[in-house]
Motif scaffolding. Structure first.
Motif, PDB file in Angstrom:
ATOM      1  N   LEU B  10       0.827  -1.201   0.000  1.00 28.46           N
ATOM      2  CA  LEU B  10       0.000   0.000   0.000  1.00 28.46           C
ATOM      3  C   LEU B  10       0.860   1.249   0.000  1.00 28.46           C
ATOM      4  CD1 LEU B  10      -2.789  -0.991   2.531  1.00 28.46           C
ATOM      5  CD2 LEU B  10      -2.953  -0.850   0.059  1.00 28.46           C
ATOM      6  N   LEU B 132       6.073  -4.595 -17.677  1.00 30.34           N
ATOM      7  CA  LEU B 132       7.236  -5.395 -17.313  1.00 30.34           C
ATOM      8  C   LEU B 132       6.755  -6.454 -16.329  1.00 30.34           C
ATOM      9  CD1 LEU B 132       9.543  -2.349 -16.582  1.00 30.34           C
ATOM     10  CD2 LEU B 132       9.685  -3.836 -18.584  1.00 30.34           C
ATOM     11  N   PRO B 134       6.227  -8.554 -13.025  1.00 32.33           N
ATOM     12  CA  PRO B 134       6.366  -8.112 -11.632  1.00 32.33           C
ATOM     13  C   PRO B 134       7.579  -8.751 -10.962  1.00 32.33           C
ATOM     14  CG  PRO B 134       4.533  -9.639 -11.864  1.00 32.33           C
ATOM     15  CD  PRO B 134       5.014  -9.352 -13.231  1.00 32.33           C
ATOM     16  N   SER B 141       4.620  -9.592  -4.342  1.00 28.47           N
ATOM     17  CA  SER B 141       5.212  -9.115  -5.597  1.00 28.47           C
ATOM     18  C   SER B 141       5.055  -7.605  -5.702  1.00 28.47           C
ATOM     19  CB  SER B 141       4.528  -9.798  -6.771  1.00 28.47           C
ATOM     20  OG  SER B 141       3.153  -9.550  -6.716  1.00 28.47           O
ATOM     21  N   SER B 143       5.281  -4.328  -8.391  1.00 28.13           N
ATOM     22  CA  SER B 143       5.268  -4.031  -9.812  1.00 28.13           C
ATOM     23  C   SER B 143       6.559  -3.330 -10.196  1.00 28.13           C
ATOM     24  CB  SER B 143       4.068  -3.144 -10.097  1.00 28.13           C
ATOM     25  OG  SER B 143       4.325  -2.345 -11.199  1.00 28.13           O
ATOM     26  N   LEU B 215       0.308   3.741 -17.178  1.00 33.99           N
ATOM     27  CA  LEU B 215      -0.266   3.070 -16.014  1.00 33.99           C
ATOM     28  C   LEU B 215      -1.786   3.055 -16.020  1.00 33.99           C
ATOM     29  CD1 LEU B 215       2.049   4.673 -13.340  1.00 33.99           C
ATOM     30  CD2 LEU B 215       2.063   2.280 -13.988  1.00 33.99           C
ATOM     31  N   PHE B 216      -2.400   4.119 -16.532  1.00 33.21           N
ATOM     32  CA  PHE B 216      -3.847   4.223 -16.454  1.00 33.21           C
ATOM     33  C   PHE B 216      -4.414   4.282 -17.875  1.00 33.21           C
ATOM     34  CE2 PHE B 216      -2.209   7.008 -12.850  1.00 33.21           C
ATOM     35  CZ  PHE B 216      -2.022   5.942 -11.996  1.00 33.21           C
ATOM     36  N   SER B 257      -4.688   5.405  -0.878  1.00 34.82           N
ATOM     37  CA  SER B 257      -4.297   4.007  -0.895  1.00 34.82           C
ATOM     38  C   SER B 257      -4.764   3.280   0.376  1.00 34.82           C
ATOM     39  CB  SER B 257      -2.781   3.945  -1.049  1.00 34.82           C
ATOM     40  OG  SER B 257      -2.342   2.649  -1.110  1.00 34.82           O
ATOM     41  N   GLY B 260      -8.555   3.210   0.748  1.00 35.37           N
ATOM     42  CA  GLY B 260      -9.059   2.252  -0.217  1.00 35.37           C
ATOM     43  C   GLY B 260      -8.992   0.831   0.304  1.00 35.37           C
ATOM     44  N   PHE B 261      -7.939   0.523   1.006  1.00 33.83           N
ATOM     45  CA  PHE B 261      -7.795  -0.845   1.495  1.00 33.83           C
ATOM     46  C   PHE B 261      -8.663  -1.097   2.726  1.00 33.83           C
ATOM     47  CE2 PHE B 261      -5.795  -4.375   3.688  1.00 33.83           C
ATOM     48  CZ  PHE B 261      -5.642  -5.275   2.647  1.00 33.83           C
TER      49      PHE B 261
ATOM     50  N   PHE C 221      -5.479   0.674  -8.270  1.00 31.39           N
ATOM     51  CA  PHE C 221      -6.231  -0.483  -7.816  1.00 31.39           C
ATOM     52  C   PHE C 221      -5.462  -1.322  -6.803  1.00 31.39           C
ATOM     53  CE2 PHE C 221      -8.652   0.474 -11.639  1.00 31.39           C
ATOM     54  CZ  PHE C 221      -9.938   0.233 -11.221  1.00 31.39           C
ATOM     55  N   THR C 222      -4.315  -0.821  -6.320  1.00 26.69           N
ATOM     56  CA  THR C 222      -3.525  -1.603  -5.372  1.00 26.69           C
ATOM     57  C   THR C 222      -4.383  -2.175  -4.243  1.00 26.69           C
ATOM     58  OG1 THR C 222      -1.759  -0.058  -5.809  1.00 26.69           O
ATOM     59  CG2 THR C 222      -1.392  -1.594  -4.030  1.00 26.69           C
ATOM     60  N   PRO C 223      -5.221  -1.344  -3.581  1.00 27.24           N
ATOM     61  CA  PRO C 223      -5.994  -1.902  -2.458  1.00 27.24           C
ATOM     62  C   PRO C 223      -6.861  -3.088  -2.891  1.00 27.24           C
ATOM     63  CG  PRO C 223      -6.172   0.483  -2.483  1.00 27.24           C
ATOM     64  CD  PRO C 223      -5.484   0.096  -3.748  1.00 27.24           C
ATOM     65  N   ILE C 224      -7.513  -2.975  -4.025  1.00 24.90           N
ATOM     66  CA  ILE C 224      -8.409  -4.050  -4.464  1.00 24.90           C
ATOM     67  C   ILE C 224      -7.615  -5.271  -4.905  1.00 24.90           C
ATOM     68  CG2 ILE C 224     -10.053  -4.708  -6.267  1.00 24.90           C
ATOM     69  CD1 ILE C 224     -11.219  -1.974  -6.118  1.00 24.90           C
ATOM     70  N   THR C 226      -4.626  -6.195  -4.155  1.00 24.02           N
ATOM     71  CA  THR C 226      -3.977  -6.858  -3.019  1.00 24.02           C
ATOM     72  C   THR C 226      -4.945  -7.838  -2.354  1.00 24.02           C
ATOM     73  OG1 THR C 226      -2.783  -4.812  -2.676  1.00 24.02           O
ATOM     74  CG2 THR C 226      -2.670  -6.419  -0.915  1.00 24.02           C
ATOM     75  N   LYS C 227      -6.189  -7.390  -2.155  1.00 25.93           N
ATOM     76  CA  LYS C 227      -7.181  -8.280  -1.542  1.00 25.93           C
ATOM     77  C   LYS C 227      -7.507  -9.454  -2.472  1.00 25.93           C
ATOM     78  CE  LYS C 227      -9.519  -4.710   1.082  1.00 25.93           C
ATOM     79  NZ  LYS C 227     -10.662  -3.777   1.015  1.00 25.93           N
ATOM     80  N   LYS C 229      -5.706 -10.916  -4.665  1.00 23.26           N
ATOM     81  CA  LYS C 229      -4.650 -11.937  -4.757  1.00 23.26           C
ATOM     82  C   LYS C 229      -4.753 -12.926  -3.604  1.00 23.26           C
ATOM     83  CE  LYS C 229      -0.602 -11.383  -6.581  1.00 23.26           C
ATOM     84  NZ  LYS C 229       0.732 -10.902  -7.022  1.00 23.26           N
ATOM     85  N   THR C 247      -7.754   0.472 -16.909  1.00 21.61           N
ATOM     86  CA  THR C 247      -6.837   0.711 -15.802  1.00 21.61           C
ATOM     87  C   THR C 247      -6.730  -0.526 -14.918  1.00 21.61           C
ATOM     88  OG1 THR C 247      -7.610   2.983 -15.862  1.00 21.61           O
ATOM     89  CG2 THR C 247      -6.281   2.369 -13.995  1.00 21.61           C
ATOM     90  N   LYS C 250      -4.597  -3.276 -16.670  1.00 17.26           N
ATOM     91  CA  LYS C 250      -3.166  -2.966 -16.675  1.00 17.26           C
ATOM     92  C   LYS C 250      -2.538  -3.289 -15.328  1.00 17.26           C
ATOM     93  CE  LYS C 250      -2.638   0.595 -20.101  1.00 17.26           C
ATOM     94  NZ  LYS C 250      -2.181   1.951 -20.357  1.00 17.26           N
ATOM     95  N   GLN C 251      -3.254  -2.909 -14.278  1.00 19.78           N
ATOM     96  CA  GLN C 251      -2.666  -3.110 -12.962  1.00 19.78           C
ATOM     97  C   GLN C 251      -2.734  -4.575 -12.549  1.00 19.78           C
ATOM     98  OE1 GLN C 251      -3.941   0.017 -10.316  1.00 19.78           O
ATOM     99  NE2 GLN C 251      -3.421   1.559 -11.836  1.00 19.78           N
ATOM    100  N   LYS C 253      -2.144  -6.956 -14.501  1.00 24.84           N
ATOM    101  CA  LYS C 253      -0.948  -7.533 -15.102  1.00 24.84           C
ATOM    102  C   LYS C 253       0.307  -7.100 -14.327  1.00 24.84           C
ATOM    103  CE  LYS C 253       1.663  -8.058 -19.311  1.00 24.84           C
ATOM    104  NZ  LYS C 253       1.970  -7.551 -20.644  1.00 24.84           N
ATOM    105  N   GLU C 254       0.357  -5.814 -13.990  1.00 21.89           N
ATOM    106  CA  GLU C 254       1.502  -5.298 -13.236  1.00 21.89           C
ATOM    107  C   GLU C 254       1.758  -6.111 -11.972  1.00 21.89           C
ATOM    108  OE1 GLU C 254       1.677  -1.258 -11.657  1.00 21.89           O
ATOM    109  OE2 GLU C 254       0.715  -0.707 -13.545  1.00 21.89           O
ATOM    110  N   PHE C 255       0.668  -6.458 -11.274  1.00 25.60           N
ATOM    111  CA  PHE C 255       0.817  -7.151 -10.004  1.00 25.60           C
ATOM    112  C   PHE C 255       0.764  -8.663 -10.157  1.00 25.60           C
ATOM    113  CE2 PHE C 255      -0.646  -3.018  -8.467  1.00 25.60           C
ATOM    114  CZ  PHE C 255       0.340  -2.775  -7.547  1.00 25.60           C
ATOM    115  N   GLY C 256       0.611  -9.139 -11.388  1.00 20.39           N
ATOM    116  CA  GLY C 256       0.545 -10.581 -11.584  1.00 20.39           C
ATOM    117  C   GLY C 256      -0.687 -11.207 -10.954  1.00 20.39           C
ATOM    118  N   ASP C 278      -2.889  -7.769 -24.199  1.00 19.15           N
ATOM    119  CA  ASP C 278      -3.288  -8.037 -22.823  1.00 19.15           C
ATOM    120  C   ASP C 278      -4.791  -8.222 -22.677  1.00 19.15           C
ATOM    121  OD1 ASP C 278      -0.679  -7.871 -22.190  1.00 19.15           O
ATOM    122  OD2 ASP C 278      -0.761  -5.836 -21.374  1.00 19.15           O
TER     123      ASP C 278
END
Lengths: 310, 291, 405
Positions: B10, B132, B134, B141, B143, B215-216, B257, B260-261, C221-224, C226-227, C229, C247, C250-251, C253-256, C278
């Motif tokens: 986060l 790229l 991760p 992981s 990014s 990114l977006f 962030s 959001g979590f 989307f990191t918070p979502i 992360t949950k 995964k 968006t 993309k994310q 994929k970034e976070f696998g 993608d």
């Protein structure tokens, strides 16, 4: 002005008002009625904005929060079958209360800070309206079935236009207005000379909130469906302000002239041009900003034109 | 759900978001500090930068990170031209009048740019498909793309920092921001500096736009809502303060962030704006504002 | 002298006003010169991705109908040419309502078609209801629109609540999916679909392990993710518009993030072109695809070609086509331009459109529903219902690492 016979000017205004008042009765197309309804709405919003933005010199970019609160208040009350007059009263009262409660903290901010903080306020309220789903319906919006009140809404808006313009005239000609102008020019000096700046500022904000709020209620009653971005969005926030600035902030006629000018330009472009009307609209705004300091009302040629007409 | 990897995740997410916010906010703050203009078209410059890197990537196959070498100088020039023709003419007006005129002019410019862009490039969503793999460190992981973007933002910020500290124009910019009358008295050429400032500010926005494209996603009408966000950040940090916009951006990014979590993403912008308004109420000139 | 100037000015103002509010084409006489259909589409503002193209599509449709001489109206015993008037509503309800009033009272249209999106349809439908002019709503499927007991609106789409019926039927019959994670963008349409899908998924026995509504302008989307995964759901289901979906992907994929399948509700050009490869394997919902032949498909494909559209890129052009088919059928079956009769005909209509049978419930809701397709290398392939499937549904999706560069 002095060269004009006094009566002629009043006659002209009375004729104009009379003409506007009979439009819905003449069996004219309702498009015309809706057209003027929205025109009135913008006049009310722009003129009430200008009480704070023009006379007081505090750029209140968040003026539309009062409109939005008014619209939502009315909508929620109507939905819960509260009687009509109470709904309208509260749709004016709640924004006034809100104005009173924000006036102390916000008026501590000066210049651009005030402008930006109030700008942030609209976004905050939009987000709240979006998240308080139980009350506002969230992003799904608020839908009421109120019958088709175009004619009534039209007259209500027309009355508000008269009232708000008269308020503006009153502010322009009384000591109250003088105090506001002194605050705009040199707030610290004005306070030092015994003007109770805080009281004047919050008074003005509350008055401007009254008009925007009740307009919001009427708007909701007529349009029957709102969602957060339709009343707290940027479009409804910026349009009246731009109109007031363009016409000439801090004058009685300025906001009205600005509204009429931009509104007609907009309508003309939208119906007669297939592409790029927003671009043209933007260019016109930029040109006015560049070449008409103080807006259309303060432009020398326009003043000359007014004299010529009279 | 308070575990180390998640918190770290986060924090990285928040810092990245904050970094991108800060980069463009930095430019807006500089512009306000020197020219005293609320540049509503700032977000549209970001959008144009994003579209340009998209164009260079999809039609010429240039790696988006290298496209910065084209974008930065190009938008430097765009910013200078913007200042010369749209801002210079109102520079001499009294304070309140100039503020009003700047809103009209830059909002008009913003509408024009957005409409022309949607006319010529279409209004669909665009973006650069570039990624790229991760980095997997132990259980969680990260990014790698984000780390790279963060690195580039850091480099750009350092460059700006040294530019402002070490060069004559840079020092002039700081002087004007801090003590306008004093700077004029010692003979700083305000209109020239103002032009350079617009150049720098616009190119930071365009660079941030490149990150947006990777990114977006990009649409022609994303400009004004972004400007609102950037204005919020620089008010939070203090108008004209550079450290302020950096800190403001990070606070906003991290708040979004974490909210959001823990509360749900639905609440993150609301909480971010509440924080903004609270800070303003206690510090009417922002965190690092000059009294 | 001074009075003269005043009079001159007033005169000019009046002339200008008259120009703005009148329309050259007068509507008079027994057999009208043309049948007028009116609506708005957004060429500017946030729904504008399609607005300009839809205007072109309307005009092309009218000219193709007119090549055959127009629509046959029994009352006049002949074919009458059609014209569609399309205004730009800027995606703004106030502008929409104004132009619908204009369409009804200045242009005097015989029938209205709806604007793009549910929020605008709310505003526009009050006009058709007030003036008693039939409206065929197009891209609007919020159940709230039809809960107001309005008599003068029908909409071709089935309620948003039923959107995902086909997709989950497929998953159920395949029997490989157990858990679903659902994410929705916070707007009227996406939330409607999300709510409906949530119910459908639960009713069909899937386990919904995660659900969240996120704001439209979300960037991170990191918070979502992360949950997600940690939860490891089989299907990640996203109900949103393009910016949000792109968006998110993309994310992911970034976070696998590697679920067995990604499903997005809105595919098309705005989704797959920013994502490139993608977007492969992602399933989505569409309303029509080449190869589906319920009604006159050749006409539709010719119309698309002439208006410069491709159905793969603009999947919602099919909805518009069914609406236009509905309009044409209603006029020809009613055999008159009388508005009450037209509305009656619409309510009792039972026709075949390019997307299948079209009927309306008493409250006006239509029968048109999307079906799932899968994206692969620039194309969409139907994967359900079995009758139209030509290629197999690829499941599970290979993980990001396994995919070829």
């Amino acid at each position: 002005m002095r060269s004009v016979p006094f009566k002629l000017k009043w006659l002209f205004l009375a004729l104009l008002l009379g003409a506007l008042a009979i439009i819905p009765l003449t069996g004219a197309s309702t498009y015309l009625v809706v057209f003027f309804f929205f025109l009135f709405m913008f006049v009310v919003l722009a003129t009430s904005y200008d009480l704070v933005g023009g006379y007081l010199g505090y750029l209140n970019l968040g003026h539309s929060v009062f409109f939005g609160i008014g619209a939502y208040t009315f909508g929620v009350l109507f939905l819960h079958k509260v009687n009509l007059s109470l709904s309208f009263t509260l749709s004016a009262a709640l924004p006034m209360l809100f104005a009173a409660s924000i006036s102390y903290p916000f008026f501590r901010l000066r210049g651009a800070y005030f402008a930006l903080a109030t700008f942030g306020l609209i976004r905050l309220l939009e987000l709240l309206a979006q998240n308080l789903t139980g009350l506002t319906g969230g992003s799904g919006g608020l839908s009421i079935v109120s019958g088709f009140n175009l004619t009534t809404a039209y007259y209500a808006a027309l009355c508000l236009v008269v009232a708000v313009v008269l308020t503006s005239v009153a502010v322009n000609r009384t000591k109250f207005g003088l105090a506001l102008t002194s605050i705009r020019e040199e707030e610290d000096v004005a306070s030092a000379l015994g003007v109770n700046a805080a009281a004047y500022k919050s008074m003005t904000l509350i008055i401007s909130a009254f008009y925007a709020g009740i307009m919001g209620g009427i708007y909701m009653w007529y349009i029957t469906y709102i969602h957060p971005s339709s009343v707290f969005g940027l479009r409804i926030a910026l349009q009246p302000i731009v109109m007031a600035m363009l016409g000439g902030s801090g004058t009685v006629g300025g906001p009205v002239v600005g509204v009429v000018f931009l509104y007609f330009v907009d309508e003309f472009l939208m119906t007669k041009m297939a592409y790029l009307h927003v671009a043209v609209y933007g260019v016109i705004m930029t040109l006015v900003g560049l070449f008409m300091p103080g807006g259309i009302m303060r432009n020398a040629r326009f003043k000359y034109f007014l004299k010529w007409v009279k | 759900m308070i575990s180390f990897p998640i918190i770290l995740q986060l924090i990285i997410g928040g810092i990245l978001l904050g970094g991108i916010y800060a980069l463009a906010a930095f430019g807006l703050s500089l512009i306000f500090g020197v020219s005293r203009v609320l540049n509503i078209a700032h977000g549209d410059m970001l959008m144009l930068g994003a579209l340009m890197s998209y164009g260079v990537f999809s039609f010429m196959g240039v790696n988006p990170f290298y496209s910065l070498f084209i974008i930065l100088p190009f938008f430097f020039a765009v910013g200078m031209v913007f200042e010369r023709f749209l801002i210079r003419p109102i520079a001499g007006r009294p304070h309140h009048e100039a503020l009003v005129a700047s809103v009209l002019i830059t909002l008009g410019a913003s509408l024009t740019i957005a409409d022309l862009t949607s006319f010529f490039t279409g209004a669909d969503v665009k973006g650069i498909s570039y990624s790229l793999p991760p980095l997997n460190i132990g259980l969680f992981s990260v990014s790698s793309l984000r780390l790279l973007v963060l690195g580039v933002i850091l480099v750009l910020t350092l460059c700006l920092h040294f530019y402002l500290r070490r060069t004559f124009t840079g020092m002039a910019i700081r002087a004007i921001t801090q003590e306008r009358e004093g700077a004029m008295l010692v003979g700083v050429n305000i209109s020239r500096v103002s032009m350079v400032t617009f150049g720098i500010g616009t190119s930071t926005a365009a660079a941030a736009g490149m990150f947006f494209a990777i990114l977006f996603a990009v649409t022609p009408f994303m400009g004004i809502p972004l400007t609102v966000k950037y204005l919020a950040i620089i008010v939070l940090g203090g108008l004209g303060s550079l450290v302020g916009s950096l800190v403001g951006g990070l606070i906003l990014g991290l708040t979004e962030s974490f909210t959001g979590f823990y509360l749900g993403t639905q609440w993150s912008p609301t909480v971010a704006f509440l924080v903004l308004i609270l800070i303003l109420l206690f510090r009417p000139r922002g965190l690092f504002g000059i009294e | 002298m001074k009075k003269k100037r005043l009079i001159i000015t007033i005169f000019f103002v009046l002339v200008m006003a008259a120009m703005a509010f009148t329309n050259g084409a007068a509507y008079a006489g027994k057999a009208p010169k043309e049948i007028l259909i009116g609506g708005t589409a957004a060429a500017t503002g946030k729904f504008s991705g399609y607005g300009e193209l839809y205007r072109k599509m309307h005009d092309t449709w009218a000219s193709m109908i007119n090549e055959r001489g127009g629509l046959y109206v029994k009352e006049y015993g002949k074919r009458i040419p059609v014209r569609v008037i399309t205004y730009d509503d800027k995606s703004d309800p106030n502008t929409a309502i104004k132009f619908y009033e204009r369409l009804v009272t200045v242009d005097k249209v015989d029938l209205l078609i709806g604007p793009f999106s549910s929020p605008l349809t709310f505003a526009a439908s009050t006009v058709s209801e007030k003036h008693k002019v039939p409206m065929v709503a197009i891209c609007a499927n919020s159940p709230k629109i039809y809960a107001r007991d309005f008599k003068w609106i029908v909409g071709v789409l089935d309620s948003a609540l039923n959107w995902s019926y086909q997709y989950f039927s497929m998953l159920k019959s395949e029997g490989r999916v157990k858990t679903v994670a659902m994410i929705s963008e916070d707007n009227l349409h996406a939330k409607g679909v999300y709510k409906g899908s949530l119910k459908i998924a639960k009713d069909m026995g899937f386990q919904v392990v995660f659900k969240e509504i996120a704001p439209s302008d979300i960037r991170d989307f990191t918070p979502i993710i992360t949950k997600l995964k940690a939860l490891n759901a089989d299907v990640v289901f996203i109900s949103a518009f393009h910016t949000f979906e792109v968006t998110f992907m993309k994310q992911a994929k970034e976070f696998g993030l590697n679920p067995m399948e990604f499903h997005v509700t809105h595919g098309g050009k705005g989704f797959d072109s920013p994502l490139g490869a993608d977007a492969n394997y992602v399933t989505s919902d569409v309303y029509w695809m080449p190869g589906i032949t319920y009604s006159d498909t050749a006409f539709f494909q010719k119309l698309l070609a002439k208006s410069g559209m491709e159905v793969g890129k603009y999947p919602y052009s099919a909805i518009r086509m069914t609406a236009l088919e509905t309009v044409a059928a209603a006029i020809e079956q009613a055999g008159t331009l009388d508005k009450t009769k037209l509305m009656e005909t619409l309510k009792n209509l039972n026709i075949m459109t390019i997307g299948g049978p079209m009927r309306f419930q008493p409250n006006g809701v239509g029968t048109y529903n999307p079906f799932p397709v899968q994206f692969y290398n620039g194309e969409y392939f139907a994967v359900w219902p079995p009758a139209i499937v030509k290629t197999k549904h690829i499941y599970p999706t290979p993980s990001w690492g396994e995919r070829k560069k």
